[in-house]
Write a protein that holds these residues in place. Structure first.
Motif, PDB file in Angstrom:
ATOM      1  N   LEU A 156      -4.661  -1.857   8.711  1.00  9.32           N
ATOM      2  CA  LEU A 156      -4.822  -2.597   7.456  1.00  9.32           C
ATOM      3  C   LEU A 156      -4.245  -4.002   7.588  1.00  9.32           C
ATOM      4  O   LEU A 156      -4.868  -4.983   7.156  1.00  9.32           O
ATOM      5  CB  LEU A 156      -4.136  -1.857   6.301  1.00  9.32           C
ATOM      6  N   LEU A 157      -3.086  -4.106   8.212  1.00  6.72           N
ATOM      7  CA  LEU A 157      -2.470  -5.420   8.428  1.00  6.72           C
ATOM      8  C   LEU A 157      -3.373  -6.298   9.300  1.00  6.72           C
ATOM      9  O   LEU A 157      -3.584  -7.475   8.992  1.00  6.72           O
ATOM     10  CB  LEU A 157      -1.087  -5.268   9.068  1.00  6.72           C
ATOM     11  N   LYS A 174       1.069 -10.659   3.287  1.00  2.00           N
ATOM     12  CA  LYS A 174       2.530 -10.641   3.218  1.00  2.00           C
ATOM     13  C   LYS A 174       3.036  -9.327   2.632  1.00  2.00           C
ATOM     14  O   LYS A 174       4.099  -8.832   3.035  1.00  2.00           O
ATOM     15  CB  LYS A 174       3.031 -11.827   2.404  1.00  2.00           C
ATOM     16  N   THR A 175       2.273  -8.765   1.703  1.00  3.58           N
ATOM     17  CA  THR A 175       2.663  -7.478   1.121  1.00  3.58           C
ATOM     18  C   THR A 175       2.744  -6.408   2.206  1.00  3.58           C
ATOM     19  O   THR A 175       3.733  -5.664   2.293  1.00  3.58           O
ATOM     20  CB  THR A 175       1.653  -7.055   0.036  1.00  3.58           C
ATOM     21  N   VAL A 176       1.718  -6.345   3.045  1.00  2.00           N
ATOM     22  CA  VAL A 176       1.712  -5.344   4.108  1.00  2.00           C
ATOM     23  C   VAL A 176       2.768  -5.681   5.162  1.00  2.00           C
ATOM     24  O   VAL A 176       3.416  -4.783   5.706  1.00  2.00           O
ATOM     25  CB  VAL A 176       0.301  -5.229   4.745  1.00  2.00           C
ATOM     26  N   ILE A 181       5.647  -7.054   4.579  1.00  2.00           N
ATOM     27  CA  ILE A 181       6.928  -6.626   3.999  1.00  2.00           C
ATOM     28  C   ILE A 181       7.093  -5.120   4.171  1.00  2.00           C
ATOM     29  O   ILE A 181       8.178  -4.636   4.528  1.00  2.00           O
ATOM     30  CB  ILE A 181       7.026  -7.048   2.516  1.00  2.00           C
ATOM     31  N   LEU A 182       6.004  -4.377   3.941  1.00  2.00           N
ATOM     32  CA  LEU A 182       6.057  -2.925   4.147  1.00  2.00           C
ATOM     33  C   LEU A 182       6.369  -2.607   5.614  1.00  2.00           C
ATOM     34  O   LEU A 182       7.154  -1.699   5.905  1.00  2.00           O
ATOM     35  CB  LEU A 182       4.733  -2.280   3.745  1.00  2.00           C
ATOM     36  N   LYS A 183       5.776  -3.372   6.519  1.00  3.97           N
ATOM     37  CA  LYS A 183       6.028  -3.152   7.941  1.00  3.97           C
ATOM     38  C   LYS A 183       7.489  -3.445   8.270  1.00  3.97           C
ATOM     39  O   LYS A 183       8.126  -2.685   9.017  1.00  3.97           O
ATOM     40  CB  LYS A 183       5.109  -4.043   8.779  1.00  3.97           C
ATOM     41  N   GLU A 184       8.034  -4.518   7.723  1.00  4.54           N
ATOM     42  CA  GLU A 184       9.429  -4.873   7.982  1.00  4.54           C
ATOM     43  C   GLU A 184      10.377  -3.791   7.450  1.00  4.54           C
ATOM     44  O   GLU A 184      11.340  -3.406   8.124  1.00  4.54           O
ATOM     45  CB  GLU A 184       9.756  -6.230   7.351  1.00  4.54           C
TER      46      GLU A 184
END
Length: 150
Positions: A11-12, A105-107, A109-112
């Motif tokens: 998705l990213l 950026k939302t994804v 942030i989820l990855k981080e």
């Protein structure tokens, strides 16, 4: 130790690709707008240049100049309308680009956050192993000390 993998990586990647495509589109429409501005400025400069009335001009020359200025004026109006449309397109694409950047950026942030959780889990596993080794060492020293005391 298990290898880190982000479940939403595809998705990213898709969102990054869409953002890059939108950036290219934005650059293209911005270039088109810039060209339209240059064309309009050229037309306006040409109009100013030919808008002078010369006393030596004959009636035919004045009529031709008037015809040319009328055509330039119409071209300026068309170019102005075209520029306004291109400005609107640039604004629309800019909004779309901002949305795609927020989605990416939302994804990210989820990855981080997922990465941070993974690191915490690995640190906890490592700490547990270190505690077990220390405990085994303690018992080994304790048993070895008891045997030497007897």
């Amino acid at each position: 130790m298990k290898k880190y993998s982000f479940r939403l990586q595809k998705l990213l990647d898709i969102r990054i690709d869409k953002e890059e495509e939108c950036k290219r589109t934005f650059q293209k429409v911005q270039k088109d707008k810039f060209e339209a501005e240059n064309k309009l400025n050229d037309l306006k400069n040409s109009y100013k240049k030919h808008n002078r009335v010369e006393q030596e001009d004959t009636t035919i020359e004045r009529k031709m100049r008037q015809q040319y200025l009328s055509t330039l004026s119409n071209s300026i109006n068309v170019a102005t309308t075209d520029l306004e449309k291109k400005i609107k397109v640039v604004d629309d694409v800019r909004v779309e680009l901002k949305q795609k950047q927020m989605d990416r950026k939302t994804v990210e942030i989820l990855k981080e956050k997922s990465w941070q959780n993974y690191l915490k889990e690995q640190e906890a596993i490592e700490q547990k192993c270190n505690d077990e080794f220390a405990l085994y060492g303690f018992f080994r020293n304790l048993k070895g000390g008891e045997l030497s005391d007897r």
